[in-house]
Design an enzyme around this catalytic site. Structure first.
Site, PDB file in Angstrom:
ATOM      1  N   ASP A   6     -62.668  28.078 -67.217  1.00  0.00           N
ATOM      2  CA  ASP A   6     -63.371  28.183 -68.492  1.00  0.00           C
ATOM      3  C   ASP A   6     -64.611  29.055 -68.321  1.00  0.00           C
ATOM      4  O   ASP A   6     -65.149  29.183 -67.202  1.00  0.00           O
ATOM      5  CB  ASP A   6     -63.785  26.785 -68.972  1.00  0.00           C
ATOM      6  CG  ASP A   6     -64.062  26.713 -70.465  1.00  0.00           C
ATOM      7  OD1 ASP A   6     -63.210  26.199 -71.201  1.00  0.00           O
ATOM      8  OD2 ASP A   6     -65.135  27.192 -70.884  1.00  0.00           O
TER       9      ASP A   6
ATOM     10  N   VAL B 183     -61.782  35.012 -70.428  1.00  0.00           N
ATOM     11  CA  VAL B 183     -60.407  35.492 -70.590  1.00  0.00           C
ATOM     12  C   VAL B 183     -60.336  36.927 -71.081  1.00  0.00           C
ATOM     13  O   VAL B 183     -59.297  37.583 -70.935  1.00  0.00           O
ATOM     14  CB  VAL B 183     -59.597  34.573 -71.545  1.00  0.00           C
ATOM     15  CG1 VAL B 183     -59.433  33.187 -70.947  1.00  0.00           C
ATOM     16  CG2 VAL B 183     -60.225  34.524 -72.929  1.00  0.00           C
TER      17      VAL B 183
ATOM     18  N   TYR C 225     -58.736  35.023 -87.379  1.00  0.00           N
ATOM     19  CA  TYR C 225     -58.139  33.973 -86.548  1.00  0.00           C
ATOM     20  C   TYR C 225     -56.636  33.909 -86.788  1.00  0.00           C
ATOM     21  O   TYR C 225     -55.838  33.872 -85.843  1.00  0.00           O
ATOM     22  CB  TYR C 225     -58.779  32.622 -86.871  1.00  0.00           C
ATOM     23  CG  TYR C 225     -58.131  31.462 -86.137  1.00  0.00           C
ATOM     24  CD1 TYR C 225     -58.445  31.197 -84.807  1.00  0.00           C
ATOM     25  CD2 TYR C 225     -57.192  30.640 -86.770  1.00  0.00           C
ATOM     26  CE1 TYR C 225     -57.845  30.146 -84.127  1.00  0.00           C
ATOM     27  CE2 TYR C 225     -56.592  29.597 -86.095  1.00  0.00           C
ATOM     28  CZ  TYR C 225     -56.919  29.353 -84.777  1.00  0.00           C
ATOM     29  OH  TYR C 225     -56.307  28.323 -84.097  1.00  0.00           O
TER      30      TYR C 225
ATOM     31  N   LYS D 242     -53.457  34.715 -84.151  1.00  0.00           N
ATOM     32  CA  LYS D 242     -52.383  33.784 -83.813  1.00  0.00           C
ATOM     33  C   LYS D 242     -51.002  34.360 -84.149  1.00  0.00           C
ATOM     34  O   LYS D 242     -50.007  34.029 -83.500  1.00  0.00           O
ATOM     35  CB  LYS D 242     -52.607  32.437 -84.494  1.00  0.00           C
ATOM     36  CG  LYS D 242     -53.841  31.698 -83.967  1.00  0.00           C
ATOM     37  CD  LYS D 242     -53.789  31.506 -82.457  1.00  0.00           C
ATOM     38  CE  LYS D 242     -54.980  30.745 -81.922  1.00  0.00           C
ATOM     39  NZ  LYS D 242     -54.906  30.526 -80.443  1.00  0.00           N
TER      40      LYS D 242
ATOM     41  N   VAL E   9     -56.870  20.586 -85.601  1.00  0.00           N
ATOM     42  CA  VAL E   9     -56.976  19.555 -84.568  1.00  0.00           C
ATOM     43  C   VAL E   9     -58.425  19.074 -84.492  1.00  0.00           C
ATOM     44  O   VAL E   9     -59.368  19.865 -84.659  1.00  0.00           O
ATOM     45  CB  VAL E   9     -56.533  20.101 -83.193  1.00  0.00           C
ATOM     46  CG1 VAL E   9     -56.581  19.004 -82.127  1.00  0.00           C
ATOM     47  CG2 VAL E   9     -55.122  20.690 -83.289  1.00  0.00           C
TER      48      VAL E   9
ATOM     49  N   THR F 214     -61.296  18.846 -83.048  1.00  0.00           N
ATOM     50  CA  THR F 214     -62.121  19.401 -81.971  1.00  0.00           C
ATOM     51  C   THR F 214     -63.378  20.008 -82.596  1.00  0.00           C
ATOM     52  O   THR F 214     -63.502  20.125 -83.821  1.00  0.00           O
ATOM     53  CB  THR F 214     -61.372  20.506 -81.191  1.00  0.00           C
ATOM     54  OG1 THR F 214     -61.145  21.625 -82.073  1.00  0.00           O
ATOM     55  CG2 THR F 214     -60.047  20.003 -80.653  1.00  0.00           C
TER      56      THR F 214
END
Length: 258
Positions: free
Chosen positions: A33, A57, A148, A152, A181, A183
Site C-alpha cells: 500500500d 501503483v 471513476y 472501472k 461498499v 468503506t
C-alpha cells in the site's frame, strides 16, 4: 504447496479484509500500500505468513521492486489482486482535471502496471490467477462518478482481453463487480445513485467472492465477471437483456438527487 497472494491497496478497507481472509485460509499474504505504516501494522497483526511493503501503483518501477521482493519471500506469486483504487464524486465539471487524471493513474494505470509486471512471475508459478476489483459502475456509466465509472470500464475491458489472451499461459484473469461498499471511499459521496441504491455490502462480502474465485479449480467454467450482491447481480443481468434506451432511463432515475 502453500499458495501466495499479493494485494495492492491492502492497508485498509476491502484490501485489508481480503488480506485477513486469505491469511485465515492459509495463504502467504502480501500487504502492499502507499500507506506503508498501516500496511506494516496489519502484517504485524496477522503475524506469520504476512509481509507488508510500500507500493504506489501508478509507479511501474515500484511494482517491479515490490513483486520481486514478495516473490523472493513467498517462493512464487500465485494470485495477484489489483485492489487499489480511488473515487472522486460530484458533477464532472466540478471535479478538478488533476483529480480526474489521478483516477486514471491509480485505477487504470495501476492495474495495467500490476498485470504487466506480474506476468513473468505468474508464468513461473504452479498455479496462477489475477483478480481485479472492478465495480457495478462498469455496467453503465454513472452520473456524478464519471471518471471513476470510466476507470472501472477500463478494468472490465482489460480483464476480458487478458482473460482470453493469457489462456495460452493457463492464467485466468477475473474481476469482481461490487456495488457501493461500506468503506471510507463512499463516506460523504456526492452522487444521487448512492442515495437511491444505498450501501448494503461490506468489505467481507467482497473478500469472500475474491477468495472463492481464487479457490475454484474448474478453470474453464469460472465466469470472467462476478457481480457482488443481489442488487448488482440484478443490474448486471437486466443490462444485458434490456434495450439501451431503457438502461439509460433507469440510470437517469437512479441518479436523481433527493
Amino acid at each position: 504447496m502453500q499458495h501466495s497472494v499479493f494485494i495492492s491497496g491492502a492497508a485498509q478497507g476491502i484490501g485489508a479484509e481480503i488480506a485477513r481472509l486469505f491469511h485465515k485460509n492459509g495463504y502467504k499474504v502480501g500487504i502492499y500500500d502507499i500507506n506503508e505504516e498501516q500496511a506494516q501494522a496489519l502484517a504485524a497483526e496477522l503475524g506469520t505468513d504476512a509481509k507488508a511493503g510500500y507500493l504506489d501503483v501508478s509507479n511501474y518501477r515500484q511494482w517491479q521492486i515490490a513483486l520481486q521482493e514478495f516473490k523472493n519471500w513467498a517462493g512464487e506469486l500465485n494470485i495477484l489482486v489489483n485492489n487499489a483504487g480511488i473515487l472522486y464524486s460530484g458533477p464532472f465539471e466540478n471535479t478538478t482535471i488533476q483529480s480526474h487524471h489521478r483516477t486514471v493513474d491509480i485505477n487504470i494505470k495501476g492495474v495495467l502496471n500490476g498485470c504487466h509486471t506480474a506476468l513473468a512471475h505468474l508464468k513461473e508459478a504452479s498455479f496462477a490467477r489475477v483478480i481485479n476489483l472492478s465495480s457495478a459502475s462498469a455496467i453503465y456509466g454513472q452520473a456524478d462518478l464519471a471518471s471513476y465509472s470510466a476507470s472501472k470500464f477500463a478494468v472490465r475491458g482489460l480483464t476480458e482481453a487478458l482473460d482470453v489472451e493469457w489462456q495460452k499461459h493457463h492464467i485466468r484473469v477475473l474481476d469482481v463487480m461490487p456495488l457501493f461498499v461500506q468503506t471510507n471511499m463512499v463516506k460523504n459521496m456526492d452522487a444521487g445513485s448512492i442515495q437511491n441504491i444505498g450501501v448494503d455490502l461490506t468489505p467481507a462480502d467482497v473478500a469472500k467472492q475474491v477468495l472463492h474465485l481464487a479457490q475454484q479449480k474448474d478453470h474453464a467454467l469460472i465466469p470472467t465477471h462476478t457481480p457482488v450482491g443481489i442488487k448488482t447481480k440484478l443490474m448486471y443481468q437486466l443490462s444485458s437483456i434490456s434495450p439501451q434506451f431503457l438502461n439509460r432511463l433507469t440510470n437517469i432515475f437512479l441518479s436523481k438527487r433527493s
